[in-house]
Design an enzyme around this catalytic site. Structure first.
Site, mmCIF file in Angstrom:
data_model
loop_
_atom_site.group_PDB
_atom_site.id
_atom_site.type_symbol
_atom_site.label_atom_id
_atom_site.label_comp_id
_atom_site.label_asym_id
_atom_site.label_seq_id
_atom_site.Cartn_x
_atom_site.Cartn_y
_atom_site.Cartn_z
ATOM 1 N N ASP A 37 -0.651 7.755 -7.506
ATOM 2 C CA ASP A 37 0.605 7.214 -6.977
ATOM 3 C C ASP A 37 1.816 7.650 -7.795
ATOM 4 O O ASP A 37 2.830 8.075 -7.236
ATOM 5 C CB ASP A 37 0.544 5.685 -6.923
ATOM 6 C CG ASP A 37 -0.458 5.209 -5.882
ATOM 7 O OD1 ASP A 37 -0.643 3.987 -5.765
ATOM 8 O OD2 ASP A 37 -1.061 6.057 -5.203
ATOM 9 N N GLY A 89 0.776 -1.231 0.000
ATOM 10 C CA GLY A 89 0.000 0.000 0.000
ATOM 11 C C GLY A 89 0.807 1.281 0.000
ATOM 12 O O GLY A 89 0.265 2.375 0.196
ATOM 13 N N LEU A 90 2.128 1.162 -0.228
ATOM 14 C CA LEU A 90 2.996 2.345 -0.139
ATOM 15 C C LEU A 90 3.459 2.841 -1.500
ATOM 16 O O LEU A 90 4.385 3.643 -1.594
ATOM 17 C CB LEU A 90 4.207 2.020 0.751
ATOM 18 C CG LEU A 90 3.872 1.745 2.215
ATOM 19 C CD1 LEU A 90 5.109 1.242 2.964
ATOM 20 C CD2 LEU A 90 3.304 2.978 2.915
ATOM 21 N N GLY A 91 2.844 2.332 -2.570
ATOM 22 C CA GLY A 91 3.140 2.856 -3.902
ATOM 23 C C GLY A 91 4.378 2.274 -4.544
ATOM 24 O O GLY A 91 5.025 2.918 -5.369
ATOM 25 N N THR A 92 4.750 1.035 -4.194
ATOM 26 C CA THR A 92 5.975 0.462 -4.783
ATOM 27 C C THR A 92 5.814 0.199 -6.275
ATOM 28 O O THR A 92 6.788 0.274 -7.024
ATOM 29 C CB THR A 92 6.400 -0.848 -4.082
ATOM 30 O OG1 THR A 92 5.352 -1.814 -4.207
ATOM 31 C CG2 THR A 92 6.724 -0.611 -2.616
ATOM 32 N N SER A 93 4.586 -0.102 -6.725
ATOM 33 C CA SER A 93 4.418 -0.342 -8.172
ATOM 34 C C SER A 93 4.681 0.958 -8.940
ATOM 35 O O SER A 93 5.345 0.953 -9.979
ATOM 36 C CB SER A 93 3.003 -0.834 -8.487
ATOM 37 O OG SER A 93 2.023 0.136 -8.127
ATOM 38 N N ALA A 94 4.213 2.053 -8.384
ATOM 39 C CA ALA A 94 4.455 3.357 -9.038
ATOM 40 C C ALA A 94 5.935 3.701 -8.978
ATOM 41 O O ALA A 94 6.529 4.167 -9.958
ATOM 42 C CB ALA A 94 3.626 4.434 -8.346
ATOM 43 N N ALA A 95 6.563 3.415 -7.834
ATOM 44 C CA ALA A 95 7.973 3.803 -7.646
ATOM 45 C C ALA A 95 8.902 3.020 -8.561
ATOM 46 O O ALA A 95 9.893 3.563 -9.068
ATOM 47 C CB ALA A 95 8.379 3.586 -6.184
HETATM 48 N N1 LIG Z 1 11.377 -3.803 -5.205
HETATM 49 C C1 LIG Z 1 10.648 -4.177 -6.270
HETATM 50 N N2 LIG Z 1 11.259 -4.714 -7.350
HETATM 51 C C2 LIG Z 1 10.537 -5.080 -8.452
HETATM 52 N N3 LIG Z 1 9.191 -4.966 -8.568
HETATM 53 C C3 LIG Z 1 8.550 -4.443 -7.496
HETATM 54 C C4 LIG Z 1 9.225 -4.029 -6.306
HETATM 55 N N4 LIG Z 1 8.294 -3.575 -5.422
HETATM 56 C C5 LIG Z 1 7.093 -3.692 -6.030
HETATM 57 N N5 LIG Z 1 7.241 -4.199 -7.272
HETATM 58 C C6 LIG Z 1 6.159 -4.502 -8.237
HETATM 59 O O1 LIG Z 1 4.959 -3.851 -7.796
HETATM 60 C C7 LIG Z 1 3.988 -4.853 -7.431
HETATM 61 C C8 LIG Z 1 3.201 -4.364 -6.199
HETATM 62 O O2 LIG Z 1 2.293 -3.375 -6.667
HETATM 63 P P1 LIG Z 1 0.958 -3.073 -5.828
HETATM 64 O O3 LIG Z 1 0.276 -1.970 -6.555
HETATM 65 O O4 LIG Z 1 0.225 -4.305 -5.538
HETATM 66 O O5 LIG Z 1 1.502 -2.565 -4.407
HETATM 67 P P2 LIG Z 1 1.908 -1.089 -3.980
HETATM 68 O O6 LIG Z 1 2.077 -0.223 -5.198
HETATM 69 O O7 LIG Z 1 3.086 -1.184 -3.087
HETATM 70 O O8 LIG Z 1 0.652 -0.627 -3.138
HETATM 71 P P3 LIG Z 1 -0.486 0.454 -3.539
HETATM 72 O O9 LIG Z 1 -0.655 0.384 -5.020
HETATM 73 O O10 LIG Z 1 -1.672 -0.011 -2.789
HETATM 74 O O11 LIG Z 1 0.039 1.792 -3.070
HETATM 75 C C9 LIG Z 1 4.825 -6.080 -7.111
HETATM 76 O O12 LIG Z 1 3.997 -7.254 -7.243
HETATM 77 C C10 LIG Z 1 5.899 -6.013 -8.186
HETATM 78 O O13 LIG Z 1 5.356 -6.428 -9.444
HETATM 79 C C1 LIG Z 2 -6.398 2.128 -4.813
HETATM 80 C C2 LIG Z 2 -5.748 3.308 -5.493
HETATM 81 O O1 LIG Z 2 -6.625 4.427 -5.466
HETATM 82 C C3 LIG Z 2 -4.502 3.730 -4.752
HETATM 83 C C4 LIG Z 2 -3.476 2.662 -4.616
HETATM 84 O O2 LIG Z 2 -2.347 3.159 -3.905
HETATM 85 C C5 LIG Z 2 -5.428 2.921 -6.934
HETATM 86 C C6 LIG Z 2 -5.132 4.116 -7.852
HETATM 87 O O3 LIG Z 2 -5.391 5.271 -7.456
HETATM 88 O O4 LIG Z 2 -4.625 3.862 -8.962
HETATM 89 MG MG LIG Z 3 0.547 0.114 -6.607
#
Ligand SMILES: Nc1ncnc2c1ncn2[C@@H]1O[C@H](COP(=O)(O)OP(=O)(O)OP(=O)(O)O)[C@@H](O)[C@H]1O
Ligand SMILES: C[C@@](O)(CCO)CC(=O)[O-]
Ligand SMILES: [Mg+2]
Length: 316
Positions: free
Chosen positions: A151, A104-110
């Protein structure tokens, strides 16, 4: 050996998650937890990342083809981001994160923002943070099939950002909110949760009303931030969490900790991010830290990051 490194802040969703996907407003803030993406010249393209669910992974991407379905799912954000670049120059890409993936900390965006920032500079381009945000937003939506600008913009631009409803705009809010945040692991990805919400929303007119109510909460929260009204901000957190619970995107452990927060008199607490587990944020207090730790949450460094993604060239 030439390298380019991107330091990308992670984020806390303060208000409006899920509703922002459907045109409602939202507020998020970049924090000191971060991801580091380094691109180094090499004779072939490899990616290594220490914190993926499939463990330590090193993949030779020269063929840009991955057999394993699970590996592809985990690497989809990386693969789609590299595919964005028409000009391919072989490079070793390393990714390090101070937090777990998918909490939930935006790792996919990062991940996307870090690769776009570092690889484009490695190729000799000089993109602005807003250009990086826009490119990354399109890539994340392509990978997930659904999602908002929140994100990718937050981790690219930094600060406390308000995303107005029915707009592609963004507004920097002047405030410094003390947050106690933490997370627990979860099984679903945000992309999976988003698809579930969309399936229910298409069938249920109540969702429209709930999304609009969340939008009203966000507007009140924006006022509270501008007025430095912590009491109102905390109340909006509890209400936002209740509305997210009615959407079915929280989890018993998140609901229990938010309910306990109210019982012990904390000013405000709510789920943060995609949900289904993952992150919780509370108005900062020692009691909030004790509560989250007592429930097994890993506390995060919620210090505000104002810069967004920072790129540096390294010649070693
Ligand atoms: N360190 C990393 N290295 C490579 N891929 C990563 C890494 N961290 C996250 N990812 C990619 O992002 C996916 C997680 O994205 P997901 O949107 O589910 O979680 P999040 O972005 O952390 O949370 P949220 O979207 O709720 O803020 C992982 O399954 C992987 O595909
Ligand atoms: C759940 C959501 O609103 C936030 C995820 O961090 C998805 C999005 O905004 O793309
Ligand atoms: Mg994400």
């Amino acid at each position: 050996m030439r390298s380019v490194e991107a330091l990308v802040p992670l984020k806390l969703t303060l208000f409006g998650e899920h509703a922002v996907v459907y045109g409602e407003p939202a507020i998020a803030m970049a924090i000191s937890e971060h991801m580091r993406v380094r691109v180094t010249e090499s004779d072939k393209t490899t990616v290594s990342s220490s914190s993926l669910k499939i463990g330590n992974i090193k993949v030779d991407l020269s063929s840009m083809h991955i057999e394993s379905e699970q590996a592809y799912r985990e690497l989809s954000y990386i693969m789609e981001t590299l595919n964005y670049f028409e000009r391919k120059v072989p490079a070793q890409i390393t990714i390090e994160s101070t937090v777990d993936p998918s909490v939930g900390l935006g790792t996919s965006a990062a991940v996307i923002v870090g690769i776009v920032a570092a690889y484009s500079r490695f190729l000799g381009d000089s993109l602005s943070n807003m250009e990086i945000a826009k490119i990354s937003r399109a890539i994340e939506r392509k990978v997930q099939g659904i999602g908002s600008r929140m994100d990718t913009y937050t981790v690219s631009l930094g600060g406390i950002l308000y995303f107005p409803k029915n707009s592609e705009g963004v507004e920097r809010l002047d405030g410094n909110i003390g947050i106690t945040g933490g997370y627990i692991r979860r099984t679903l990805s945000t992309a999976e949760i988003l698809k579930r919400v969309k399936a229910i929303k298409d069938k249920n007119r109540q969702f429209e009303k709930i999304m609009k109510l969340i939008g009203e909460v966000v507007e009140d929260a924006r006022e509270a931030i501008l007025r430095h009204d912590v009491e109102l901000l905390g109340q909006m957190m509890f209400i936002n969490h209740g509305l997210l619970m009615s959407l079915g995107v929280t989890s018993p452990s998140l609901d229990e900790v938010v309910s306990s927060a109210r019982t012990i008199g904390l000013q405000g607490c709510k789920m943060s991010g995609g949900g289904g587990g993952g992150s919780v944020i509370c108005i900062k207090s020692p009691k909030a830290e004790l509560l989250l730790e007592s429930r097994g949450f890993r506390l995060v460094d919620s210090e505000l990051n104002k810069n967004g993604v920072v790129i540096k060239e390294i010649s070693n």
